[in-house]
Design a protein around this motif. Sequence first.
Motif, short mmCIF file in Angstrom:
data_model
loop_
_atom_site.label_atom_id
_atom_site.label_comp_id
_atom_site.label_asym_id
_atom_site.label_seq_id
_atom_site.Cartn_x
_atom_site.Cartn_y
_atom_site.Cartn_z
N ASP A 64 0.87 -1.31 0.05
CA ASP A 64 -0.21 0.13 0.09
C ASP A 64 0.85 1.10 -0.05
OD1 ASP A 64 -2.23 -1.55 0.08
OD2 ASP A 64 -2.55 -1.46 2.30
N PHE A 65 2.29 1.06 0.32
CA PHE A 65 3.02 2.24 0.27
C PHE A 65 3.36 2.67 -0.91
CE2 PHE A 65 4.92 0.87 4.60
CZ PHE A 65 3.70 1.29 5.23
N VAL A 66 3.01 1.81 -2.27
CA VAL A 66 3.42 2.19 -3.39
C VAL A 66 2.31 2.86 -4.31
CG1 VAL A 66 3.89 1.26 -5.81
CG2 VAL A 66 4.73 0.04 -3.46
N GLU A 67 2.82 4.19 -4.96
CA GLU A 67 2.17 4.91 -5.68
C GLU A 67 2.92 5.56 -6.84
OE1 GLU A 67 -0.29 9.07 -4.66
OE2 GLU A 67 -1.13 7.29 -3.47
N LEU A 68 2.70 5.10 -7.80
CA LEU A 68 3.48 5.40 -9.13
C LEU A 68 3.07 6.60 -9.91
CD1 LEU A 68 4.03 1.68 -10.55
CD2 LEU A 68 5.43 3.04 -8.56
N ARG A 134 24.89 3.72 4.92
CA ARG A 134 24.92 2.75 4.01
C ARG A 134 24.64 1.47 4.76
NH1 ARG A 134 27.24 3.29 -1.23
NH2 ARG A 134 28.51 1.10 -1.07
N GLY A 135 23.89 0.72 4.15
CA GLY A 135 23.74 -0.59 4.85
C GLY A 135 22.38 -0.74 5.68
N ALA A 136 21.62 0.27 5.85
CA ALA A 136 20.64 0.26 6.84
C ALA A 136 19.67 -0.82 6.38
CB ALA A 136 19.97 1.33 7.05
N ILE A 137 19.52 -1.33 5.24
CA ILE A 137 18.41 -2.22 4.69
C ILE A 137 18.72 -3.76 5.70
CG2 ILE A 137 20.29 -3.38 2.83
CD1 ILE A 137 17.60 -3.26 1.04
N TYR A 138 19.82 -4.08 6.00
CA TYR A 138 20.04 -4.96 7.02
C TYR A 138 19.11 -4.87 8.13
CZ TYR A 138 23.97 -6.67 3.62
OH TYR A 138 24.42 -6.97 2.64
N HIS A 139 18.62 -3.64 8.41
CA HIS A 139 18.17 -3.31 9.71
C HIS A 139 16.61 -3.15 9.62
CE1 HIS A 139 22.20 -3.68 11.79
NE2 HIS A 139 22.55 -2.99 10.90
N SER A 140 16.14 -2.92 8.20
CA SER A 140 15.03 -2.24 8.14
C SER A 140 14.18 -3.15 7.33
CB SER A 140 15.25 -1.01 7.68
OG SER A 140 13.97 -0.38 7.31
N ALA A 141 13.07 -3.52 7.71
CA ALA A 141 12.10 -4.21 6.91
C ALA A 141 11.26 -3.13 5.67
CB ALA A 141 10.79 -4.87 7.75
N PHE A 142 11.33 -2.08 6.15
CA PHE A 142 10.69 -1.16 5.29
C PHE A 142 11.80 -0.85 4.02
CE2 PHE A 142 10.33 3.10 3.71
CZ PHE A 142 9.09 3.33 3.04
N LEU A 143 12.88 -0.58 4.12
CA LEU A 143 13.86 -0.57 3.05
C LEU A 143 14.09 -1.67 2.30
CD1 LEU A 143 16.72 1.61 5.03
CD2 LEU A 143 14.94 2.34 3.49
N ARG A 144 14.14 -2.86 2.94
CA ARG A 144 13.91 -4.22 2.26
C ARG A 144 12.89 -4.21 1.19
NH1 ARG A 144 15.88 -6.29 7.29
NH2 ARG A 144 14.04 -7.21 7.81
N GLY A 145 11.54 -3.92 1.81
CA GLY A 145 10.51 -3.88 0.99
C GLY A 145 10.66 -2.91 -0.21
N LEU A 146 10.94 -1.77 0.06
CA LEU A 146 11.27 -0.73 -1.13
C LEU A 146 12.19 -1.02 -2.03
CD1 LEU A 146 10.87 2.19 -1.94
CD2 LEU A 146 12.42 3.02 -0.39
N HIS A 147 13.10 -1.64 -1.72
CA HIS A 147 14.09 -2.04 -2.82
C HIS A 147 13.58 -3.12 -3.56
CE1 HIS A 147 18.03 -1.61 -4.36
NE2 HIS A 147 18.53 -2.97 -3.96
N THR A 148 12.77 -4.11 -3.03
CA THR A 148 12.55 -5.41 -3.81
C THR A 148 11.08 -5.38 -4.05
OG1 THR A 148 12.04 -6.61 -1.63
CG2 THR A 148 14.39 -6.51 -2.47
N ASP A 149 10.28 -4.32 -3.93
CA ASP A 149 8.92 -4.35 -4.39
C ASP A 149 8.79 -4.67 -5.83
OD1 ASP A 149 6.02 -3.48 -3.33
OD2 ASP A 149 6.41 -2.98 -5.40
N THR A 151 6.40 -4.30 -7.94
CA THR A 151 5.62 -3.17 -8.78
C THR A 151 6.91 -2.12 -9.19
OG1 THR A 151 3.60 -3.57 -7.66
CG2 THR A 151 3.76 -1.65 -8.90
N ILE A 152 7.53 -1.65 -7.95
CA ILE A 152 8.39 -0.81 -8.43
C ILE A 152 9.51 -1.22 -9.24
CG2 ILE A 152 10.20 0.63 -7.20
CD1 ILE A 152 8.53 0.74 -4.62
#
Length: 376
Positions: A64-68, A134-149, A151-152
Amino acid sequence: EVATELRAVAASPGSAWAAAAGRPRRPLATDDGPPGWYDVAPPAEVASFTGVGAVRSDVPWSPDFVELTEPVSVTMLRDWGPGAEGANAVGPLAGTGPFRVLSDEGLAHLQAIAIELEGAAPDFDNGRVPKHSRGAIYHSAFLRGLHTDPTILELLSDLARVRIEPHPNGHHASHFNFAPSDLAKAVDPWHTDVTAFDYVMHVHPIDGMAGGRFQYFAGPAEEGRDLLLAGGELPAARIVEPHFPGAGWMILQQGPRVLHRATGLEAPWRRCTYVPSFIAYHPTIDDLDDVGVLVTIDGPLAAPVEYARHRALVAERRLRAVVGDGEDPPRDPTAVAAVAAEQAELLTLVLAALRDPRPGDFINYGDSPSPPRAAR
């Protein structure tokens, strides 16, 4: 020898890979689900690996965070004339005009994470990006989802005209640039990137910001580089400054082919750009990186291991492409040998970095206090 040493490093105590040993791991990208590259170790261990602690403002990712939105423009390398593709273009895109991929709610979560990371980010004396995380993706479910979504990723791939995938190097996959504490320092001088594609998103509002503007040279990267290395200036008519309507707006670019910068700030401002990188597989052109730059920016522990992950993926794909998947007839041994030799040479760089991680200079030109150098 390379394989033996890589296995030893991966299994050694303190390795971020050690905690993941024996765990099921999904491939980088498949049609079956999102990649699992960044779920590698318990938070305490990853903190020592990345230098970033737990992200307290993190939230689970939601589609739901995706809005293109569509970009206001798309520029192809051919639009810049002969030479713009150079020797390392993996697709036809130069860059896009601004567009959005996050809803207001998603952007608010990214802003909270960025503010937290900025508060913990030290000042770096590296002459290129004086304040970053740099590297916060290892600690953040939000950043992991943003980077791998998916649809994006589909939108980015459509814009790039090639398949774009999350970068296996988690430090490249989650890079924040912050305003330097010393306004005399460049936010980010003229440079090209060492990754195939990245996007540049303004995280916070920019209305009223003095300076700190994203600009790029409308022409072959080497042409602009040579002008700057010779002590000259880029023609003003060929410097493009995209108009970002505000926070959350971003551009996508083929980093090695686009010479770009962020101008210095003229007054204090909470300027932050989120710049995640992506890979784009090409059957004959290598997916770029620079292990010396990685050691300089990410340190001697994380950089060689992240570089190894990237090179291992590229080698596997290049060899699989020439060997076949088992359903095709055997390939020409000469062609297989050529690719194997090419990848073996590149993997020796991994081994050298693991044994003796040496820092390298950033690739920047013209308006930085550090000595500029040409791209390798």
